[in-house]
Design a protein around this motif. Structure first.
Motif, PDB file in Angstrom:
ATOM      1  N   THR A 114       0.845  -1.198   0.000  1.00  0.00           N
ATOM      2  CA  THR A 114       0.000   0.000   0.000  1.00  0.00           C
ATOM      3  C   THR A 114       0.878   1.245   0.000  1.00  0.00           C
ATOM      4  O   THR A 114       1.802   1.357   0.803  1.00  0.00           O
ATOM      5  N   VAL A 115       0.553   2.182  -0.913  1.00  0.00           N
ATOM      6  CA  VAL A 115       1.320   3.418  -1.044  1.00  0.00           C
ATOM      7  C   VAL A 115       0.378   4.606  -0.873  1.00  0.00           C
ATOM      8  O   VAL A 115      -0.677   4.670  -1.505  1.00  0.00           O
ATOM      9  N   LEU A 116       0.770   5.541  -0.007  1.00  0.00           N
ATOM     10  CA  LEU A 116       0.056   6.798   0.157  1.00  0.00           C
ATOM     11  C   LEU A 116       0.923   7.928  -0.384  1.00  0.00           C
ATOM     12  O   LEU A 116       2.059   8.106   0.060  1.00  0.00           O
ATOM     13  N   PHE A 117       0.398   8.660  -1.352  1.00  0.00           N
ATOM     14  CA  PHE A 117       1.083   9.835  -1.869  1.00  0.00           C
ATOM     15  C   PHE A 117       0.584  11.050  -1.084  1.00  0.00           C
ATOM     16  O   PHE A 117      -0.603  11.390  -1.138  1.00  0.00           O
ATOM     17  N   SER A 118       1.476  11.671  -0.326  1.00  0.00           N
ATOM     18  CA  SER A 118       1.094  12.761   0.564  1.00  0.00           C
ATOM     19  C   SER A 118       0.952  14.080  -0.191  1.00  0.00           C
ATOM     20  O   SER A 118       1.944  14.692  -0.592  1.00  0.00           O
ATOM     21  N   LEU A 119      -0.277  14.526  -0.355  1.00  0.00           N
ATOM     22  CA  LEU A 119      -0.528  15.816  -0.995  1.00  0.00           C
ATOM     23  C   LEU A 119      -0.029  16.957  -0.126  1.00  0.00           C
ATOM     24  O   LEU A 119       0.565  17.925  -0.616  1.00  0.00           O
ATOM     25  N   ALA A 120      -0.279  16.856   1.182  1.00  0.00           N
ATOM     26  CA  ALA A 120       0.126  17.924   2.094  1.00  0.00           C
ATOM     27  C   ALA A 120       1.633  18.098   2.105  1.00  0.00           C
ATOM     28  O   ALA A 120       2.143  19.224   2.124  1.00  0.00           O
ATOM     29  N   SER A 121       2.364  17.005   2.087  1.00  0.00           N
ATOM     30  CA  SER A 121       3.822  17.098   2.061  1.00  0.00           C
ATOM     31  C   SER A 121       4.301  17.656   0.726  1.00  0.00           C
ATOM     32  O   SER A 121       5.195  18.506   0.679  1.00  0.00           O
ATOM     33  N   ALA A 122       3.704  17.191  -0.360  1.00  0.00           N
ATOM     34  CA  ALA A 122       4.085  17.688  -1.685  1.00  0.00           C
ATOM     35  C   ALA A 122       3.863  19.193  -1.787  1.00  0.00           C
ATOM     36  O   ALA A 122       4.692  19.928  -2.340  1.00  0.00           O
ATOM     37  N   HIS A 123       2.755  19.665  -1.228  1.00  0.00           N
ATOM     38  CA  HIS A 123       2.418  21.087  -1.321  1.00  0.00           C
ATOM     39  C   HIS A 123       3.288  21.973  -0.436  1.00  0.00           C
ATOM     40  O   HIS A 123       3.277  23.204  -0.596  1.00  0.00           O
ATOM     41  N   ARG A 124       4.021  21.367   0.480  1.00  0.00           N
ATOM     42  CA  ARG A 124       4.937  22.146   1.328  1.00  0.00           C
ATOM     43  C   ARG A 124       6.396  21.790   1.052  1.00  0.00           C
ATOM     44  O   ARG A 124       7.273  22.044   1.874  1.00  0.00           O
ATOM     45  N   ASP A 125       6.664  21.231  -0.121  1.00  0.00           N
ATOM     46  CA  ASP A 125       8.019  20.801  -0.466  1.00  0.00           C
ATOM     47  C   ASP A 125       8.829  21.998  -0.985  1.00  0.00           C
ATOM     48  O   ASP A 125       8.511  22.568  -2.035  1.00  0.00           O
ATOM     49  N   PRO A 126       9.893  22.399  -0.271  1.00  0.00           N
ATOM     50  CA  PRO A 126      10.682  23.557  -0.714  1.00  0.00           C
ATOM     51  C   PRO A 126      11.412  23.320  -2.026  1.00  0.00           C
ATOM     52  O   PRO A 126      11.860  24.288  -2.657  1.00  0.00           O
ATOM     53  N   ALA A 127      11.547  22.066  -2.442  1.00  0.00           N
ATOM     54  CA  ALA A 127      12.170  21.798  -3.729  1.00  0.00           C
ATOM     55  C   ALA A 127      11.278  22.242  -4.884  1.00  0.00           C
ATOM     56  O   ALA A 127      11.754  22.428  -6.008  1.00  0.00           O
ATOM     57  N   ARG A 128       9.997  22.413  -4.615  1.00  0.00           N
ATOM     58  CA  ARG A 128       9.061  22.873  -5.649  1.00  0.00           C
ATOM     59  C   ARG A 128       8.585  24.308  -5.401  1.00  0.00           C
ATOM     60  O   ARG A 128       8.471  25.116  -6.326  1.00  0.00           O
ATOM     61  N   TYR A 129       8.290  24.636  -4.150  1.00  0.00           N
ATOM     62  CA  TYR A 129       7.699  25.931  -3.818  1.00  0.00           C
ATOM     63  C   TYR A 129       8.625  26.732  -2.903  1.00  0.00           C
ATOM     64  O   TYR A 129       8.902  26.308  -1.786  1.00  0.00           O
ATOM     65  N   PRO A 130       9.093  27.904  -3.323  1.00  0.00           N
ATOM     66  CA  PRO A 130       9.873  28.764  -2.418  1.00  0.00           C
ATOM     67  C   PRO A 130       9.021  29.155  -1.203  1.00  0.00           C
ATOM     68  O   PRO A 130       7.845  29.479  -1.350  1.00  0.00           O
ATOM     69  N   GLN A 131       9.619  29.097  -0.025  1.00  0.00           N
ATOM     70  CA  GLN A 131       8.903  29.402   1.220  1.00  0.00           C
ATOM     71  C   GLN A 131       7.528  28.729   1.243  1.00  0.00           C
ATOM     72  O   GLN A 131       6.487  29.385   1.334  1.00  0.00           O
ATOM     73  N   PRO A 132       7.500  27.408   1.185  1.00  0.00           N
ATOM     74  CA  PRO A 132       6.228  26.688   1.006  1.00  0.00           C
ATOM     75  C   PRO A 132       5.261  26.819   2.175  1.00  0.00           C
ATOM     76  O   PRO A 132       4.058  26.638   1.995  1.00  0.00           O
ATOM     77  N   ASP A 133       5.773  27.139   3.373  1.00  0.00           N
ATOM     78  CA  ASP A 133       4.887  27.257   4.530  1.00  0.00           C
ATOM     79  C   ASP A 133       4.281  28.655   4.644  1.00  0.00           C
ATOM     80  O   ASP A 133       3.596  28.956   5.630  1.00  0.00           O
TER      81      ASP A 133
END
Length: 410
Positions: free
Chosen positions: A310-329
């Motif tokens: 079973t694999v869970l892809f974390s949307l919340a983690s992806a949306h706060r990933d600094p590798a994609r979004y500058p200052q994600p928080d």
């Protein structure tokens, strides 16, 4: 790198997660992308945290949503077959077959034709919210507005009697955050019995609505089974109402906690579409996408994941990933990168995306434009949340109006 099966699995969904799930996801991201963990019920899963891997995984056909592909003892909800034969458990051809049967009712063009109906519903519940404030001096934005609004929109679309919509909503809420296993079983049974009865009544008195069309597709052209009919009704009524409710609530907590951007948004309503996309990234209620099962061994971030796990892809983690979004928080409605995964990616992109965006747009526009003096009754950190590994949303959201602040009649 494979996980040592003799090592106890970490359970990251404890008190720290309840308080701030994003910090827990940040700690996991720093250690890698794929993590072998245990869910609260003890089920072993792989949690994927890096945005690039989450995005790729959601579109990768090697990851099935069909629970028959599970080889790792996945438990999930104890749903009867009549509620389990839905789009969230189907791949490829079966998924597309059912999706086509209802897609016409959720196209942007069809939803645009519903705007006046949605606006009337927004006005109705905004008036209800104002009346409660006038009577009690405060009101619960969730109970008076965010919860009943999407249920009425989707309930009316399926011609669910108004007097039955509230009870159905309570059952869905109880299923997503049950107090006990026994309560969960009883709630699921109530939902199943209600839907069977609703379909029987509509069969006896069909109309020009989506549900009648699905019944005709079942009875006249045999395009879906009876279990698929019940399950599709369950999925659309439940998911369409619950997700929008939580997104409205989460959005308002965020905006009221960022007064500078809230003030700018009120002064420049043309910024609302951009703000909504940032709210979907920053404050989307679904922390993880629907579980998936690899049909063959896969590697994610240097970690080997066997077929059937079973694999869970974390949307919340992806949306706060600094590798994609500058200052994600940081909530920033002027953020240049508007891309997010809140409404899915790939085959399972949200069927009701246009309807969800329209409801969110009309709801936020009315709340911000007509209630400029609205604020939280307490500090944002005092808001009580329901937080599970699946979703996060306020249990209630008590709001007040500043004395002497203007209000407009909806």
């Amino acid at each position: 790198m494979a996980h040592d099966s003799t090592t106890p699995l970490p359970q990251p969904f404890g008190s720290d997660f309840q308080t701030d799930p994003y910090s827990v996801f940040a700690q996991l991201r720093e250690k890698g992308s794929a993590h072998r963990i245990a869910l609260p019920d003890g089920s072993p899963v792989w949690l994927v945290t890096h945005e690039c891997d989450v995005r790729r995984g959601l579109a990768d056909p090697r990851f099935s949503v069909d629970k028959q592909r599970s080889g790792s003892g996945f438990k999930g909800f104890s749903l009867p077959p009549a509620l389990d034969a839905n789009l969230l458990n189907m791949d490829a051809d079966d998924h597309l077959r059912l999706r086509r049967l209802v897609a016409q009712g959720f196209t942007p063009r069809h939803v645009d034709g519903m705007r006046s109906h949605i606006q009337r519903a927004v006005d109705t519940f905004l008036h209800q919210l104002l009346k409660r404030m006038d009577t009690d001096g405060q009101a619960d934005l969730v109970a008076e507005f965010a919860k009943p609004l999407p249920l009425k929109v989707i309930g009316d679309l399926f011609v669910v009697p108004a007097e039955e919509q509230g009870q159905f909503s309570e059952w869905i809420s109880g299923m997503l955050a049950p107090t006990s296993r026994q309560d969960l079983i009883q709630t699921i049974g109530s939902i199943h019995r209600y839907l069977v009865d609703l379909l029987a009544r509509r069969r006896a008195n069909p109309g020009d609505d989506i549900l009648s069309g699905l019944i005709a597709a079942r009875d006249e052209t045999d395009q879906l089974t009876e279990d698929e009919l019940v399950s599709l009704t369950f999925l659309i009524l439940g998911a369409a109402s619950e997700n929008v409710q939580h997104q409205i609530s989460n959005a308002m907590v965020t905006l009221l906690d960022h007064p500078d951007q809230l003030s700018e948004l009120r002064g420049k309503p043309e910024l609302l579409p951009a703000a909504i996309e940032e709210l979907l990234r920053y404050a989307h209620p679904n922390l993880s996408a629907i579980r998936r099962f690899p049909t063959e061994p896969v590697d994610i971030g240097g970690v080997h994941i066997p077929a059937g796990d079973t694999v869970l892809f974390s949307l919340a983690s992806a949306h706060r990933d600094p590798a994609r979004y500058p200052q994600p928080d940081r909530f920033d409605m002027h953020r240049a990168d508007k891309g997010h995964l809140a409404l899915g990616h790939g085959l399972h992109y949200c069927l009701g995306a246009a309807l969800a965006r329209t409801q969110l747009t009309l709801a936020l526009d009315a709340l911000l434009r007509l209630l400029p003096g609205m604020r939280l009754a307490s500090a944002p950190e005092d808001v009580r949340w329901t937080t599970t590994f699946r979703f996060r949303a306020p249990r209630e959201l008590t709001v007040v109006l500043d004395p002497g602040s203007p209000t407009a009649t909806p």
